[in-house]
Design an enzyme around this catalytic site. Structure first.
Site, PDB file in Angstrom:
ATOM      1  N   ASP A 179     -29.402 -36.208 -31.552  1.00  0.00           N
ATOM      2  CA  ASP A 179     -28.363 -35.135 -31.120  1.00  0.00           C
ATOM      3  C   ASP A 179     -29.013 -34.348 -29.949  1.00  0.00           C
ATOM      4  O   ASP A 179     -29.966 -33.695 -30.170  1.00  0.00           O
ATOM      5  CB  ASP A 179     -28.244 -34.362 -32.345  1.00  0.00           C
ATOM      6  CG  ASP A 179     -26.583 -34.270 -32.697  1.00  0.00           C
ATOM      7  OD1 ASP A 179     -25.855 -34.152 -31.995  1.00  0.00           O
ATOM      8  OD2 ASP A 179     -26.432 -34.606 -34.087  1.00  0.00           O
ATOM      9  N   ASP A 192     -23.526 -33.153 -28.486  1.00  0.00           N
ATOM     10  CA  ASP A 192     -22.968 -32.170 -29.271  1.00  0.00           C
ATOM     11  C   ASP A 192     -22.172 -31.137 -28.364  1.00  0.00           C
ATOM     12  O   ASP A 192     -22.510 -30.619 -27.366  1.00  0.00           O
ATOM     13  CB  ASP A 192     -23.865 -31.260 -30.128  1.00  0.00           C
ATOM     14  CG  ASP A 192     -23.342 -30.345 -31.243  1.00  0.00           C
ATOM     15  OD1 ASP A 192     -22.513 -30.791 -31.905  1.00  0.00           O
ATOM     16  OD2 ASP A 192     -23.332 -28.976 -30.836  1.00  0.00           O
ATOM     17  N   GLU A 199     -19.380 -35.737 -27.733  1.00  0.00           N
ATOM     18  CA  GLU A 199     -18.365 -35.085 -28.586  1.00  0.00           C
ATOM     19  C   GLU A 199     -17.689 -34.176 -27.713  1.00  0.00           C
ATOM     20  O   GLU A 199     -18.013 -33.098 -27.064  1.00  0.00           O
ATOM     21  CB  GLU A 199     -19.258 -34.400 -29.834  1.00  0.00           C
ATOM     22  CG  GLU A 199     -18.318 -33.628 -30.829  1.00  0.00           C
ATOM     23  CD  GLU A 199     -18.864 -32.695 -31.765  1.00  0.00           C
ATOM     24  OE1 GLU A 199     -18.413 -32.574 -32.637  1.00  0.00           O
ATOM     25  OE2 GLU A 199     -19.646 -32.224 -31.124  1.00  0.00           O
ATOM     26  N   HIS A 206     -20.810 -35.575 -40.390  1.00  0.00           N
ATOM     27  CA  HIS A 206     -21.412 -34.373 -41.201  1.00  0.00           C
ATOM     28  C   HIS A 206     -20.414 -33.036 -40.855  1.00  0.00           C
ATOM     29  O   HIS A 206     -20.927 -31.932 -41.598  1.00  0.00           O
ATOM     30  CB  HIS A 206     -22.652 -34.015 -40.308  1.00  0.00           C
ATOM     31  CG  HIS A 206     -22.462 -33.592 -38.943  1.00  0.00           C
ATOM     32  ND1 HIS A 206     -22.213 -34.354 -38.022  1.00  0.00           N
ATOM     33  CD2 HIS A 206     -22.647 -32.403 -38.374  1.00  0.00           C
ATOM     34  CE1 HIS A 206     -22.027 -33.673 -36.786  1.00  0.00           C
ATOM     35  NE2 HIS A 206     -22.591 -32.606 -37.069  1.00  0.00           N
ATOM     36  N   ASP A 207     -19.510 -33.085 -40.064  1.00  0.00           N
ATOM     37  CA  ASP A 207     -18.401 -32.136 -39.888  1.00  0.00           C
ATOM     38  C   ASP A 207     -17.100 -32.425 -40.750  1.00  0.00           C
ATOM     39  O   ASP A 207     -16.283 -31.446 -40.342  1.00  0.00           O
ATOM     40  CB  ASP A 207     -18.243 -31.834 -38.311  1.00  0.00           C
ATOM     41  CG  ASP A 207     -19.338 -31.402 -37.648  1.00  0.00           C
ATOM     42  OD1 ASP A 207     -20.059 -30.381 -38.288  1.00  0.00           O
ATOM     43  OD2 ASP A 207     -19.686 -31.408 -36.370  1.00  0.00           O
TER      44      ASP A 207
END
Length: 571
Positions: free
Chosen positions: A96, A198, A253, A326-327
């Protein structure tokens, strides 16, 4: 064809994956123990959520040292051993990359706070108070409230689009960008295979940071920092300085990522990114005021968004395919029937997702059909976003405790963060967890499903295997039966194979007439004359598959939560 186009990426959220030292927090030694499991599932790439040193205000997405490992996860030696072991099993690793913001405990920011003349002051975005003494503009944070925090020592505000402990980095500063390129090269030289970036399209802000337009959404200012004016310029510089010098897999993302922007990033000739994460399809059950304003799920709405991205992005660029991460809450609860048709729901969405054109992402626990946690109290939540949203709903909007909890239960990120359910007795493998284990672990767990050749896990293993075995899954995509109110029907085709994907995401049986449908050119006669093989099904016993089945295009009946892959093969 690029190797990552028929690969499977598995996301590990380390705090909740596997606890190697029994302290209640997942860690790198725990991951190492489970690498053979990932290889057995058929995983090609692991995306590892942050393990960097961090105060853990946002569970590691607030980084205080980009080149060190947080002690609760292990050591750099543990990391190197994990990377080496993954490579021995033929699994690549992507990290990440969180560079829109850092932690307020990063040395860059602590030095910046020492005074306006600090060498790293301009690594962050500082502004004087407005004439009324308040924040410099009306931008709001993704985590509720103002996006500005006042710094008493210097008399200025700093920008934070997320937590106040996550100050935004100032990408206008070329020296900062060079520090980021150095850090990226450091990890790639260590053997890492790429990055998941991210909220990468927030790195450029409109000069002058003007006020945002106030509308129905609680977020204000997005038009000034989403896909900002220098975003593509910064991505081109990243390619020149770092990515173009290595063989990597990269996924960005994109908050509010449009299809046009996706193509600007993923067209092969542009060499910016391999693929992007979009949010449009996971916002179909959001109301006007966002995720905590939930509306009923409509499968036709999800189908429309997914199909649009298949048509407009997947041919020229490339799609990432996901429903959970995870979100996001667990998609078997969100888009399925996790009670009466739990296994069928989990299998159906796997067959839809893995049948589309793009690179599938499996989020930890998805392969066994993990469901949402039955939260009953705010004390059970751990996520800063959920806790802030709860306070805002109660104090700013005057909602009752029951209504605020109902809204949190719809879309809280904590649903995805409960520990992976390895076995019925989780106390043995994840004692005293940092967030509670879902009580249905006694029935939904890896250990029991590995013994069951008709399990959700087995369907995932087979679907993943077919991604590399069947050339058709990197071939063309075309939609069928779009006039049906909820069914998913689409075809994948190449010279030698035709794959028909059928799915009924409802509690009622449906009947389809495909006789007048548009099968891919050149396949109509074969479909009419030759029966296919049923290779995967959400409702039929997989121990009996694959096998030839009778196919009548004029009358296709799908049972509740039935999905199927039908294959015609000229070879």
């Amino acid at each position: 064809m690029a190797w990552w186009k028929n690969s499977i990426v598995y996301q590990i959220y380390p705090r909740s994956f596997a606890d190697g030292n029994n302290d209640g927090v997942g860690d790198i030694p725990g991951i190492i123990e489970r690498i053979p499991y990932l290889a057995e599932l058929g995983v090609d790439v692991v995306w590892l959520s942050p393990v960097y040193r961090s105060p853990m205000d946002d569970n590691g997405y607030d980084i205080s040292d980009y080149q060190d490992i947080h002690p609760e996860f292990g050591t750099m030696q543990d990391f190197d051993r994990m990377l080496e072991t993954m490579h021995q099993y033929g699994i690549r690793l992507i990290m990440d990359l969180v560079v829109n913001h850092s932690s307020d405990e990063h040395s860059w920011f602590t030095m910046a706070r020492e005074g306006r003349d600090s060498p790293t002051r301009d690594y962050y975005i500082w502004r004087d108070p407005a004439p009324n003494g308040g924040p410099p503009n009306n931008w709001t944070s993704f985590f509720s409230g103002s996006a500005w925090e006042f710094d008493e020592s210097s008399g200025q505000y700093y920008l934070h689009l997320f937590s106040k402990k996550q100050p935004d980095l100032n990408w206008e500063n070329p020296e900062l960008r060079q520090r980021i390129w150095e850090m990226m090269r450091w990890w790639l030289d260590r053997g890492v295979d790429g990055f998941r970036m991210d909220v990468i399209n927030l790195i450029s802000k409109t000069p002058g940071l003007p006020d945002g337009v106030v509308g129905d959404s609680p977020l204000v200012g997005t038009e000034h920092y989403v896909n900002g004016p220098r975003f593509l310029e910064f991505m081109d510089e990243m390619q020149r300085e770092v990515l173009g010098k290595y063989e990597t897999i990269t996924v960005g993302e994109l908050i509010d990522g449009t299809r046009d922007r996706a193509l600007e990033l993923t067209r092969p000739e542009l060499e910016r990114l391999n693929m992007i994460f979009t949010f449009e399809h996971v916002m179909v059950d959001h109301g006007p005021r966002g995720k905590y304003d939930p509306v009923p799920f409509d499968p036709a709405r999800l189908r429309s968004v997914l199909y649009t991205w298949q048509r407009e992005v997947a041919r020229e660029g490339w799609n990432s395919l996901y429903l959970s991460n995870h979100d996001q809450p667990r998609h078997v609860s969100r888009y399925g029937n996790d009670q009466t048709y739990w296994a069928e729901s989990a299998k159906l969405w796997a067959l839809v997702l893995h049948g589309l054109r793009g690179t599938p992402y499996v989020y930890q626990g998805e392969e066994i059909g993990m469901t949402n946690y039955p939260f009953t109290s705010i004390d059970q939540f751990r996520d800063i976003e959920a806790l802030n949203a709860y306070d805002a709903m109660r104090n700013e909007y005057g909602m009752s405790d029951e209504e605020a909890l109902r809204r949190l239960n719809a879309h809280s990120r904590d649903h995805a963060r409960t520990p992976v359910q390895w076995q019925a007795d989780m106390e043995e493998v994840f004692p005293h967890p940092w967030i509670a284990v879902n009580p249905n672990a006694t029935a939904v767990n890896v250990q029991s499903q590995l013994k069951d050749s008709n399990s959700v896990w087995e369907l995932y293993r087979r679907a993943i295997g077919y991604r590399s075995e069947l050339p058709v899954l990197t071939g063309d995509w075309s939609a069928m039966a779009e006039d049906h109110p909820g069914a998913f029907v689409f075809a994948r085709s190449c010279d030698d194979q035709l794959l028909l994907v059928l799915a009924n995401p409802t509690d009622d049986a449906i009947e389809l007439d495909l006789a007048t449908g548009d099968f891919p050119s050149g396949w109509e006669q074969l479909v009419a004359e030759v029966n296919p093989r049923l290779i995967l099904s959400s409702v039929q016993d997989m121990r009996e598959l694959p096998r030839a089945v009778s196919f009548e295009p004029a009358r296709v009946v799908l049972q509740p939560w039935e999905a199927a892959w039908l294959l015609w093969d000229r070879r």
